[in-house]
Design an enzyme around this catalytic site. Structure first.
Site, short mmCIF file in Angstrom:
data_model
loop_
_atom_site.label_atom_id
_atom_site.label_comp_id
_atom_site.label_asym_id
_atom_site.label_seq_id
_atom_site.Cartn_x
_atom_site.Cartn_y
_atom_site.Cartn_z
N HIS A 144 0.99 -1.27 -0.08
CA HIS A 144 -0.20 0.06 0.04
C HIS A 144 0.94 1.32 0.09
O HIS A 144 1.99 1.28 0.60
CB HIS A 144 -1.06 0.10 1.22
N GLU A 149 -5.38 0.34 0.59
CA GLU A 149 -5.05 -1.10 0.76
C GLU A 149 -5.29 -1.95 -0.49
O GLU A 149 -6.06 -1.33 -1.51
CB GLU A 149 -5.89 -1.78 1.95
#
Ligand code: F6R
Length: 273
Positions: A144, A149
């Site tokens: 990330h 994410e």
């Protein structure tokens, strides 16, 4: 995209600080995007040294941080070990040591009562400041950038996100455990700049160190672009993108020799004028 490899963490940090200092000197009222985490600490230390010993001036610089946990915000009244906010981190690791005015730095406010409206306002503040001149990035164990994410859209904007178990585990080990928090006490959501927001910066540096980052670094630099590893968005960057690694983090790159050769070739070219 440039890939720079240095033997040690300290050398990697110096190379990053030199690039940032170059932007500050060329444009004293520049806008810097900042990251937290263990990776940039050495870079911030070097910037502090440059400020104290060489007079690097941050008086007109403005900064925007990538992210903050939802539910946390800086509370100067709290002892350090009880304040795990990223705002507190930035204050302790950088801001309190340099001459940046308080009104010039912004970390997303995790204590906001209206996160959605706040995220929109945060984007507006970046735009009003004229956009980000240089964005500092790390890379998470799951690839990330910020808290984007796996599965985050590569066009995403500043917003509230749920953290993955991998990020919660990584952060628990790096910060919360030492502070005596239980896993249940950790925030599970965060505010993060989006990948689309990050890609609008005029330049960026991504830092990574340590063998534990080698595999994800190789995937981010040499793998296909995918929303499952949001750092692969580095290949979509229109401005100048520089990845700075220590040897350990670079150890799984297939084309390491090529990157080393390219940097040497450019150095030779520059030294010939
Ligand atoms: C923090 C951030 C994160 C970190 C990443 C790496 O502001 O944006 O994406 O850069 O999680 O963290 P460290 O440096 O602790 O390995």
């Amino acid at each position: 995209m440039n890939v720079i490899v240095r033997d040690t963490y300290d050398e990697m940090s110096k190379a990053a600080a030199e690039i940032i200092a170059g932007v500050v000197k060329a444009k004293p009222n520049c806008v810097i995007g900042l990251a937290t985490g263990s990776t940039p600490i050495g870079t911030y230390k070097e910037l502090i040294r440059m400020h104290k010993e060489e007079g690097l001036d941050f008086s007109q610089v403005r900064t925007f941080n990538l992210d903050e946990y939802l539910g946390l915000g800086m509370d100067l009244g709290k002892p350090y070990h009880l304040d795990q906010s990223y705002a507190r981190f930035m204050y302790e690791e950088l801001f309190k040591h340099i001459n940046i005015p308080r009104e010039n730095w912004l970390v997303p406010d995790g204590l906001t009562e209206d996160p959605e409206a706040y995220c929109k306002w945060y984007e507006e503040q970046i735009a009003a400041a004229g956009g980000i001149d240089i964005q500092v990035l790390g890379i998470g164990g799951d690839g990330h950038w910020g808290f984007n994410e796996p599965g985050s859209s590569l066009a995403s904007r500043t917003r509230v996100v749920a953290l993955t178990q991998k990020t919660l585990d990584d952060n628990y080990e790096s910060f919360y455990k030492k502070a005596g928090f239980t896993r249940d006490q950790m925030p599970k959501f965060a505010i993060t700049m989006g990948i689309g927001t990050i890609l609008e910066a005029r330049s960026a540096i991504m830092l990574a160190n340590g063998a534990h980052k080698a595999e994800i670094v190789a995937k981010a630099i040499e793998g296909p672009i995918t929303a499952q590893i949001t750092a692969t968005a580095m290949h979509l960057f229109k401005g100048s993108m520089t990845v700075i690694l220590d040897r350990a983090a670079a150890s799984k790159l297939q084309h390491l020799d090529h990157y080393l050769h390219t940097e040497r070739a450019w150095q030779e070219m520059r030294s010939k004028g």
